[in-house]
Design an enzyme around this catalytic site. Structure first.
Site, PDB file in Angstrom:
ATOM      1  N   PRO A   2       0.672  -1.157   0.004  1.00 40.60           N
ATOM      2  CG  PRO A   2      -0.855  -1.634   1.738  1.00 40.60           C
ATOM      3  CD  PRO A   2       0.464  -2.166   1.073  1.00 40.60           C
ATOM      4  CD  GLU A   3       2.224   3.662  -4.647  1.00 42.66           C
ATOM      5  OE1 GLU A   3       2.574   4.881  -4.627  1.00 42.66           O
ATOM      6  OE2 GLU A   3       2.503   2.885  -5.599  1.00 42.66           O
ATOM      7  CE  LYS A  52       5.384   3.165   0.186  1.00 44.39           C
ATOM      8  NZ  LYS A  52       6.246   2.217  -0.623  1.00 44.39           N
ATOM      9  NE  ARG A 294       8.953  -2.780  -5.628  1.00 47.89           N
ATOM     10  CZ  ARG A 294       8.077  -2.131  -4.951  1.00 47.89           C
ATOM     11  NH1 ARG A 294       8.554  -1.589  -3.816  1.00 47.89           N
ATOM     12  NH2 ARG A 294       6.759  -1.723  -5.056  1.00 47.89           N
TER      13      ARG A 294
END
Length: 304
Positions: A2-3, A52, A294
């Protein structure tokens, strides 16, 4: 993972449904039993987010600190007086949307315990923490970090993070961090010690909107462009808090489709759109690469 916008939504939901209320806290899984005992019976004074990281301040001088990581999620439930998102986190089993639907049939009256509080269903075996109030509950599963801190310890966590655009923080530390490194700007944007809350989607989309090559050394990016990146991420993330979705396209690139209806087909410019025509240049120039372990999405034409 989740950002930042999701964690800020979570903090807002917690404040709305638990703020100012005495809570009950248990650890059905058993792994957080000591921490839950410190929270149990206290008043949840406020919930907040930085990047976060989620924090909930409770009476008695304790702070609940949660980082959802890749697999954490909070699931909410309750009666008609408990207006909360059905699920926030990853994976999203239902999606970030409101429980109550004006067009839906009224739910059955839930069971209540001897004190008149809503009785939640039996927890799943994986529930690390269950927080209850009179009208509903929230279950936490899969978080990479869940602990109780002192206010000073929570402050130290925040101090280790970069400024958060959603907290109206001073962007100066981010600008300075970028100006002194040859690391790619695409890496710096994902570095939570440089700027808090930006994840893979916002990184890719903001760099596209700025026309920046993600591989460009951060110190070679002019300060005014870095400032624009900060402001654009702040605006996009605020929209994410409002919508519960990451929508980064401009109205002219999704004609006739409002932001509320843009997800998923019209939501983004480059994220997971490799091999498809770019919405701006029209070429099939969107690629997916690897940057710092990533996935990185960019348009080879618009971000040259």
């Amino acid at each position: 993972m989740p950002e930042g916008h999701s964690v800020h939504r979570l903090a807002r939901q917690f404040t709305d449904v638990f703020g100012g209320r005495r809570i009950r806290a248990t650890s059905p899984q058993g792994r957080f039993a000591e921490g839950a005992a410190l929270l149990d019976g206290q008043v949840l004074e406020r919930a907040r987010a930085h990047g976060k990281h989620f924090f909930a301040d409770v009476s008695g001088g304790h702070v609940l600190h949660v980082h959802l990581g890749m697999y954490g999620a909070w699931t909410f439930g309750g009666d008609q007086d408990f207006a909360a998102a059905s699920s926030i986190g990853a994976p999203r089993r239902i999606g970030e949307r409101e429980v109550h639907d004006d067009d839906a049939a009224a739910p059955a009256e839930p069971d209540r315990d001897a004190d008149g509080w809503v009785e939640p269903p039996p927890p799943a075996p994986t529930v690390r923490l269950r927080v209850r109030a009179e009208h509903g509950w929230a279950d936490l599963i899969g978080a990479s970090r869940c602990r109780v801190l002192t206010p000073d310890e929570a402050g130290a966590v925040v101090g280790s993070l970069g400024p958060d655009p959603l907290n109206d923080d001073d962007p100066g530390p981010f600008l300075a961090a970028a100006a002194r490194t040859r690391r790619p700007i695409g890496v710096v944007l994902m570095d939570q010690s440089a700027v808090g809350g930006i994840g893979n989607i916002y990184r890719a989309e903001a760099l596209f909107r700025a026309g920046l090559d993600p591989w460009r050394p951060a110190r070679d990016v002019p300060e005014d462009v870095l400032a624009t990146l900060w402001e654009d991420n702040a605006a996009l993330m605020r929209e994410g808090v409002r919508l519960g979705r990451i929508i980064t396209t401009c109205p002219e690139h999704r004609p006739g489709v409002p932001a509320e209806e843009a997800w998923p087909e019209h939501a983004n410019y480059v994220y997971q759109r490799q091999g498809r025509p770019c919405l701006v240049c029209g070429r099939e120039a969107i690629v997916v690469e690897e940057m710092a372990a990533r996935k990185l999405y960019r348009c080879l034409t618009c971000q040259s």
